[in-house]
Design an enzyme around this catalytic site. Sequence first.
Site, short mmCIF file in Angstrom:
data_model
loop_
_atom_site.label_atom_id
_atom_site.label_comp_id
_atom_site.label_asym_id
_atom_site.label_seq_id
_atom_site.Cartn_x
_atom_site.Cartn_y
_atom_site.Cartn_z
N TYR A 155 0.83 -1.12 0.13
CA TYR A 155 0.09 -0.12 0.11
C TYR A 155 1.10 1.38 -0.09
CZ TYR A 155 -3.19 3.58 1.89
OH TYR A 155 -3.98 4.71 1.94
N LYS A 159 1.42 4.31 -3.02
CA LYS A 159 1.27 5.61 -2.60
C LYS A 159 2.52 6.45 -3.02
CE LYS A 159 -3.28 5.50 -1.38
NZ LYS A 159 -4.33 6.06 -2.25
N1 LIG Z 1 -8.88 6.03 5.84
C1 LIG Z 1 -7.52 6.59 6.07
O1 LIG Z 1 -7.29 6.69 7.25
C2 LIG Z 1 -6.80 6.75 4.73
C3 LIG Z 1 -5.43 7.57 5.17
C4 LIG Z 1 -4.60 7.92 4.01
C5 LIG Z 1 -5.09 7.56 2.70
N2 LIG Z 1 -6.55 7.25 2.44
C6 LIG Z 1 -6.84 7.14 1.00
O2 LIG Z 1 -8.00 7.65 0.92
C7 LIG Z 1 -8.62 7.07 -0.03
C8 LIG Z 1 -10.31 6.67 0.24
O3 LIG Z 1 -10.03 5.72 1.43
P1 LIG Z 1 -11.24 5.56 2.61
O4 LIG Z 1 -10.64 5.49 3.75
O5 LIG Z 1 -12.28 6.29 2.20
O6 LIG Z 1 -11.74 3.82 1.94
P2 LIG Z 1 -12.67 3.20 2.03
O7 LIG Z 1 -13.70 3.53 2.84
O8 LIG Z 1 -12.32 1.87 2.23
O9 LIG Z 1 -13.27 3.51 0.47
C9 LIG Z 1 -12.71 3.19 -0.72
C10 LIG Z 1 -13.46 3.44 -1.73
O10 LIG Z 1 -12.67 2.96 -3.27
C11 LIG Z 1 -13.55 2.26 -4.03
N3 LIG Z 1 -12.65 1.50 -4.91
C12 LIG Z 1 -11.73 0.61 -4.50
N4 LIG Z 1 -11.17 0.01 -5.60
C13 LIG Z 1 -12.03 0.59 -6.46
C14 LIG Z 1 -11.98 0.33 -7.92
N5 LIG Z 1 -11.20 -0.42 -8.51
N6 LIG Z 1 -12.88 1.08 -8.56
C15 LIG Z 1 -13.59 1.92 -8.35
N7 LIG Z 1 -13.56 2.25 -6.81
C16 LIG Z 1 -12.81 1.26 -6.36
C17 LIG Z 1 -14.40 1.55 -2.97
O11 LIG Z 1 -15.43 0.91 -3.48
P3 LIG Z 1 -16.17 -0.33 -2.97
O12 LIG Z 1 -17.06 -0.07 -2.00
O13 LIG Z 1 -16.69 -0.79 -4.07
O14 LIG Z 1 -14.89 -1.44 -2.69
C18 LIG Z 1 -14.66 2.73 -2.14
O15 LIG Z 1 -15.68 3.38 -2.48
C19 LIG Z 1 -8.15 5.87 -0.61
O16 LIG Z 1 -7.29 6.22 -1.63
C20 LIG Z 1 -7.00 5.73 0.63
O17 LIG Z 1 -5.82 5.09 0.16
C21 LIG Z 1 -7.28 6.86 3.34
#
Ligand SMILES: NC(=O)c1ccc[n+]([C@@H]2O[C@H](COP(=O)([O-])OP(=O)(O)OC[C@H]3O[C@@H](n4cnc5c(N)ncnc54)[C@H](OP(=O)(O)O)[C@@H]3O)[C@@H](O)[C@H]2O)c1
Length: 230
Positions: A155, A159
């Site tokens: 992961y 990034k």
């Molecule tokens: N949460 C954190 O602490 C954190 C920290 C740093 C960075 N981020 C980044 O923030 C972003 C959003 O994360 P989040 O925390 O909101 O995660 P999340 O709740 O797991 O949501 C991830 C989203 O990405 C979608 N997704 C995954 N693979 C996909 C694909 N192939 N095509 C289209 N959609 C896809 C998922 O769809 P499905 O529902 O269909 O799976 C979901 O809508 C990510 O890039 C993550 O790496 C998050």
Amino acid sequence: MKTALVTGANKGIGREVARQLAGRGFHVLVGARNRDAGRKAAAEIAKEGGKVTFLEIDIADNGSVTAAAHEFAKIADQLDVLVNNAGIIVDGDDAILKISDELFRKTIETNTLGALRVTRAFAPLLAKSKAPRVINVSSGGGQLTGGADGWSPAYCISKTALNGVTSHLAAALPKFAINSVCPGWVRTDMGGRNATRSVEEGADTIVWLASDAPQELTGKFLRDRKEIPW
Ligand SMILES: NC(=O)c1ccc[n+]([C@@H]2O[C@H](COP(=O)([O-])OP(=O)(O)OC[C@H]3O[C@@H](n4cnc5c(N)ncnc54)[C@H](OP(=O)(O)O)[C@@H]3O)[C@@H](O)[C@H]2O)c1
């Protein structure tokens, strides 16, 4: 009316970004790979007011991304803001030497190449905007400054590579504002319930870059509306 496409907007940070942008008067395209989840999220956001349209898009699938760009062109003439938010974390706390090529490929396919292929497919629509903006949702886990601390290597490396994509796209597209954002540790399915930030806090810098940030701000990595080292 400006248009914004948010990938992975059916839940988590993406959904909140879509909600806030709709509240700010954008026509928001709620991008999701799952039709039911995407339609449901779009309908719920629309209930709060604003123009919201579901767009089916699986960022790991070239055919789906191309089809989404064609579909988008039927809905709107131009794209002003692209938020490459969709992402996955499939490795746990395994050390880097224990991770298979397959797991690495899967992670990079979505987190790194996914953002690049969506940007590539939508670049002609973005180029029609007076002030196109692309926001790549990255992670502090991808920061090289200070060294790695070992969690989820696939992961984190995906990034780091996404940040490389941001930097190269910014150089290639000088009219665009293209930046990477670390949202912080956010309470979502990915971040878990012990995370320190709400989705509202996690969405803040992304929404700022999509709307109020200066257009000249490009090729940077940001957290809390401030530049951070790569
Ligand atoms: N949460 C954190 O602490 C954190 C920290 C740093 C960075 N981020 C980044 O923030 C972003 C959003 O994360 P989040 O925390 O909101 O995660 P999340 O709740 O797991 O949501 C991830 C989203 O990405 C979608 N997704 C995954 N693979 C996909 C694909 N192939 N095509 C289209 N959609 C896809 C998922 O769809 P499905 O529902 O269909 O799976 C979901 O809508 C990510 O890039 C993550 O790496 C998050």
